[in-house]
Scaffold this motif. Structure first.
Motif, PDB file in Angstrom:
ATOM      1  N   ILE A   1      27.181 -13.192  -9.492  1.00  0.00           N
ATOM      2  CA  ILE A   1      26.937 -12.763  -8.107  1.00  0.00           C
ATOM      3  C   ILE A   1      27.278 -11.280  -7.945  1.00  0.00           C
ATOM      4  N   THR A   2      28.417 -10.878  -8.491  1.00  0.00           N
ATOM      5  CA  THR A   2      28.858  -9.478  -8.368  1.00  0.00           C
ATOM      6  C   THR A   2      27.885  -8.531  -9.052  1.00  0.00           C
ATOM      7  N   GLN A   3      27.462  -8.878 -10.269  1.00  0.00           N
ATOM      8  CA  GLN A   3      26.547  -8.018 -11.020  1.00  0.00           C
ATOM      9  C   GLN A   3      25.198  -7.906 -10.317  1.00  0.00           C
ATOM     10  N   TRP A   4      24.728  -9.022  -9.766  1.00  0.00           N
ATOM     11  CA  TRP A   4      23.434  -8.998  -9.084  1.00  0.00           C
ATOM     12  C   TRP A   4      23.507  -8.159  -7.805  1.00  0.00           C
ATOM     13  N   GLU A   5      24.604  -8.257  -7.097  1.00  0.00           N
ATOM     14  CA  GLU A   5      24.771  -7.458  -5.881  1.00  0.00           C
ATOM     15  C   GLU A   5      24.849  -5.972  -6.211  1.00  0.00           C
ATOM     16  N   GLU A   6      25.527  -5.631  -7.305  1.00  0.00           N
ATOM     17  CA  GLU A   6      25.616  -4.233  -7.726  1.00  0.00           C
ATOM     18  C   GLU A   6      24.243  -3.691  -8.102  1.00  0.00           C
ATOM     19  N   LEU A   7      23.438  -4.538  -8.711  1.00  0.00           N
ATOM     20  CA  LEU A   7      22.112  -4.129  -9.166  1.00  0.00           C
ATOM     21  C   LEU A   7      21.138  -3.945  -8.009  1.00  0.00           C
ATOM     22  N   THR A   8      21.255  -4.774  -6.991  1.00  0.00           N
ATOM     23  CA  THR A   8      20.248  -4.817  -5.934  1.00  0.00           C
ATOM     24  C   THR A   8      20.662  -4.141  -4.628  1.00  0.00           C
ATOM     25  N   THR A   9      21.925  -3.824  -4.467  1.00  0.00           N
ATOM     26  CA  THR A   9      22.377  -3.206  -3.221  1.00  0.00           C
ATOM     27  C   THR A   9      22.002  -1.734  -3.201  1.00  0.00           C
ATOM     28  N   LYS A  10      21.239  -1.334  -2.200  1.00  0.00           N
ATOM     29  CA  LYS A  10      20.822   0.059  -2.087  1.00  0.00           C
ATOM     30  C   LYS A  10      21.925   0.883  -1.440  1.00  0.00           C
ATOM     31  N   LYS A  11      21.837   2.181  -1.607  1.00  0.00           N
ATOM     32  CA  LYS A  11      22.834   3.083  -1.049  1.00  0.00           C
ATOM     33  C   LYS A  11      22.828   2.975   0.478  1.00  0.00           C
ATOM     34  N   THR A  12      24.010   2.948   1.042  1.00  0.00           N
ATOM     35  CA  THR A  12      24.135   2.895   2.491  1.00  0.00           C
ATOM     36  C   THR A  12      23.989   4.307   3.067  1.00  0.00           C
ATOM     37  N   PRO A  13      23.676   4.417   4.375  1.00  0.00           N
ATOM     38  CA  PRO A  13      23.600   5.753   4.997  1.00  0.00           C
ATOM     39  C   PRO A  13      24.880   6.553   4.814  1.00  0.00           C
ATOM     40  N   GLU A  14      26.015   5.871   4.822  1.00  0.00           N
ATOM     41  CA  GLU A  14      27.290   6.556   4.641  1.00  0.00           C
ATOM     42  C   GLU A  14      27.410   7.127   3.224  1.00  0.00           C
ATOM     43  N   GLU A  15      26.987   6.349   2.229  1.00  0.00           N
ATOM     44  CA  GLU A  15      27.040   6.818   0.838  1.00  0.00           C
ATOM     45  C   GLU A  15      26.081   7.983   0.617  1.00  0.00           C
ATOM     46  N   ILE A  16      24.911   7.896   1.239  1.00  0.00           N
ATOM     47  CA  ILE A  16      23.938   8.976   1.123  1.00  0.00           C
ATOM     48  C   ILE A  16      24.489  10.261   1.727  1.00  0.00           C
ATOM     49  N   GLN A  17      25.078  10.147   2.909  1.00  0.00           N
ATOM     50  CA  GLN A  17      25.631  11.328   3.573  1.00  0.00           C
ATOM     51  C   GLN A  17      26.804  11.898   2.788  1.00  0.00           C
ATOM     52  N   GLU A  18      27.603  11.038   2.204  1.00  0.00           N
ATOM     53  CA  GLU A  18      28.730  11.503   1.389  1.00  0.00           C
ATOM     54  C   GLU A  18      28.227  12.324   0.202  1.00  0.00           C
ATOM     55  N   HIS A  19      27.127  11.838  -0.413  1.00  0.00           N
ATOM     56  CA  HIS A  19      26.550  12.567  -1.540  1.00  0.00           C
ATOM     57  C   HIS A  19      26.002  13.917  -1.079  1.00  0.00           C
ATOM     58  N   ILE A  20      25.312  13.928   0.044  1.00  0.00           N
ATOM     59  CA  ILE A  20      24.768  15.181   0.582  1.00  0.00           C
ATOM     60  C   ILE A  20      25.892  16.168   0.868  1.00  0.00           C
ATOM     61  N   ASN A  21      26.982  15.672   1.439  1.00  0.00           N
ATOM     62  CA  ASN A  21      28.132  16.535   1.724  1.00  0.00           C
ATOM     63  C   ASN A  21      28.713  17.128   0.452  1.00  0.00           C
ATOM     64  N   GLY A  22      28.678  16.326  -0.637  1.00  0.00           N
ATOM     65  CA  GLY A  22      29.181  16.815  -1.913  1.00  0.00           C
ATOM     66  C   GLY A  22      28.345  17.929  -2.496  1.00  0.00           C
ATOM     67  N   MET A  23      27.104  18.065  -2.012  1.00  0.00           N
ATOM     68  CA  MET A  23      26.207  19.120  -2.491  1.00  0.00           C
ATOM     69  C   MET A  23      26.261  20.343  -1.573  1.00  0.00           C
ATOM     70  N   LYS A  24      27.228  20.367  -0.674  1.00  0.00           N
ATOM     71  CA  LYS A  24      27.318  21.475   0.279  1.00  0.00           C
ATOM     72  C   LYS A  24      28.598  22.286   0.140  1.00  0.00           C
ATOM     73  N   GLY A  25      29.352  22.040  -0.915  1.00  0.00           N
ATOM     74  CA  GLY A  25      30.575  22.812  -1.101  1.00  0.00           C
ATOM     75  C   GLY A  25      30.276  24.149  -1.744  1.00  0.00           C
ATOM     76  N   ASN A  26      31.316  24.788  -2.282  1.00  0.00           N
ATOM     77  CA  ASN A  26      31.074  26.031  -3.022  1.00  0.00           C
ATOM     78  C   ASN A  26      30.513  25.699  -4.408  1.00  0.00           C
ATOM     79  N   TYR A  27      30.202  26.725  -5.159  1.00  0.00           N
ATOM     80  CA  TYR A  27      29.525  26.549  -6.450  1.00  0.00           C
ATOM     81  C   TYR A  27      30.288  25.597  -7.372  1.00  0.00           C
ATOM     82  N   PHE A  28      31.585  25.789  -7.499  1.00  0.00           N
ATOM     83  CA  PHE A  28      32.376  24.991  -8.430  1.00  0.00           C
ATOM     84  C   PHE A  28      32.562  23.557  -7.931  1.00  0.00           C
TER      85      PHE A  28
END
Length: 433
Positions: A202-229
């Protein structure tokens, strides 16, 4: 006559180049940007537009068109040209009397290409870099350069077959996982106590099929907005994965196979534009007839399932077939375009872009890093809006590449690469005398 030493060897002059190769390389380079732009400007949606809700309108049309005609095929074409370049480089060195120095030049060239790939990914921050992979698998090509065409084609076929077998295995493994998870969930709903294996399913199938949440997407976008390093650190895990496991899971069958195809096609004169118009027409017809049929089947399978992850795995079973034949169709079509001589100004521009392929490819990374990371536009544009950036880069490079080559023999990175390869500073400016 005494054989030349590697220090006396010089890179190919413009007059000795094969124009058809330059034109088709320019087309392939532009085509690669069509696909790369999705990873450069958007999060988590390269193959699954539903993650960002791009399932209708222009966003969906762009994705659907790319899946039919361009996914993997421009990379395939560029990789074929790399394989052809191996034969072109080594044969010309042998003709110049390089002897054993041919191997020195070839492997120095590959080592420096590997370092260019590391610079592109770690310094220019493009985690989808292809140069590292080309160098990695380019190390294997030299001993096979003198094989007959049929052997080169056989090796390519075996490599493609291995990749397909792995894709098929992944689908059936995930299909079985779904069955186990469904069974476990049914037992859980009935009130039964699940064992560890059922819980893991059940856990493996959920990991495979669960799409990114809006919160996870925004967190990733925020991570691409810092300084160069900060951005470099944010991208590090993806870059490491792309340069390690990804290459062995996908690269060997995707890239190395097409390099062998390129070596064979060069020996068959397919890439010189020297075959008949009828030959290229048949190649285009067969390539597109089979390739578009396969790609349409895969794409509709995915879309009709509302982008179900298991259906994406099911569609991937035939990915290599569709990609191969569409790439062949592209070769046929582009060669017909080149042989026709139409739009000569465009062909000359594309040839200049192709002659500066390394510089122009690296410029894609530099420009898009500035646009999406420097100006903070990462994740802010719609999928179709990314192509305003693509078309802008195309026009810029079609204009600047011919102008540059009027004054310089090579693109700036080509000049550096050649100088490092031959261990001697190469002439750069074109003499006015």
């Amino acid at each position: 006559m005494e054989p030349l030493t590697s220090n006396e060897l010089k890179p190919t002059k413009h007059q000795a180049r094969i124009n058809a190769l330059d034109v088709i390389r320019g087309i392939a380079l532009f085509g690669i940007l069509l696909m790369n732009i999705n990873g450069m400007g958007l999060p988590f949606s390269y193959s699954d537009p539903s993650v960002l809700g791009h399932t209708e309108g222009l966003n969906f049309s762009v994705w659907f068109t790319n899946e039919l005609f361009f996914e993997g095929t421009m990379r395939g074409l560029f990789t074929i040209l790399f394989g052809a370049g191996v034969i072109l480089l080594t044969s010309r060195l042998i003709e110049k009397g390089a002897g054993i120095s041919t191997a020195d030049v070839y492997y120095r060239r590959i080592v420096w290409l590997l370092l260019f790939g590391l610079v592109n990914s770690w310094l220019f921050l493009w985690d989808g870099d292809i140069l590292y992979a080309y160098a990695l698998f380019g190390f294997f090509l030299f001993p096979f350069r003198n094989l007959p065409v049929k052997n080169l084609l056989l090796i390519a076929a075996v490599l493609i077959a291995i990749g397909m077998t792995w894709d098929i295995s992944d689908y059936h493994k995930n299909k079985d996982l779904k069955a186990e998870a469904d069974k476990a969930l049914a037992l859980k709903e009935s009130g039964a106590t699940l064992d560890k294996k059922a819980e893991e399913a059940i856990t493996q199938w959920e990991e495979l099929t669960t799409k990114k949440t809006p919160e996870e997407i925004q967190e990733h976008i925020n991570g691409m907005k810092g300084n160069y390093f900060q951005i470099m650190q944010h991208k590090a895990k993806e870059i490491q994965w792309m340069q390690t496991w990804f290459q062995y899971r996908y690269g060997a069958w995707d890239i190395l196979s097409f390099m062998f195809l390129g070596m064979a096609f060069f020996k068959l004169k397919i890439l010189h534009g020297e075959r008949s118009i009828k030959f290229y027409m048949i190649l285009a017809f067969i390539g597109y007839a089979i390739g578009l049929s396969v790609n349409y089947y895969e794409t509709t399978l995915i879309t009709k399932s509302n982008f179900d992850p298991l259906k994406i795995y099911e569609a991937s079973q035939t990915y290599s077939i569709g990609r191969l034949f569409i790439t062949l169709g592209h070769i046929g079509l582009f060669m017909l375009f080149i042989k026709s001589g139409i739009l000569g100004f465009l062909q000359r521009g594309l040839a200049a872009v192709g002659r500066m392929a390394l510089s122009n490819y690296l410029m894609h990374s530099i420009i898009t890093s500035i646009v999406f990371l420097g100006f903070g536009l990462y994740g802010q544009l719609e999928r179709y809006e990314l192509y305003y950036v693509v078309f802008g880069i195309w026009i810029f490079q079609l204009i600047t590449s011919p102008i540059w080559l009027k004054h310089f023999q090579f693109g700036p990175f080509e000049w550096l690469w050649r100088s490092l390869t031959y261990g001697k500073k190469q002439a750069f400016r074109i003499s006015k005398s």
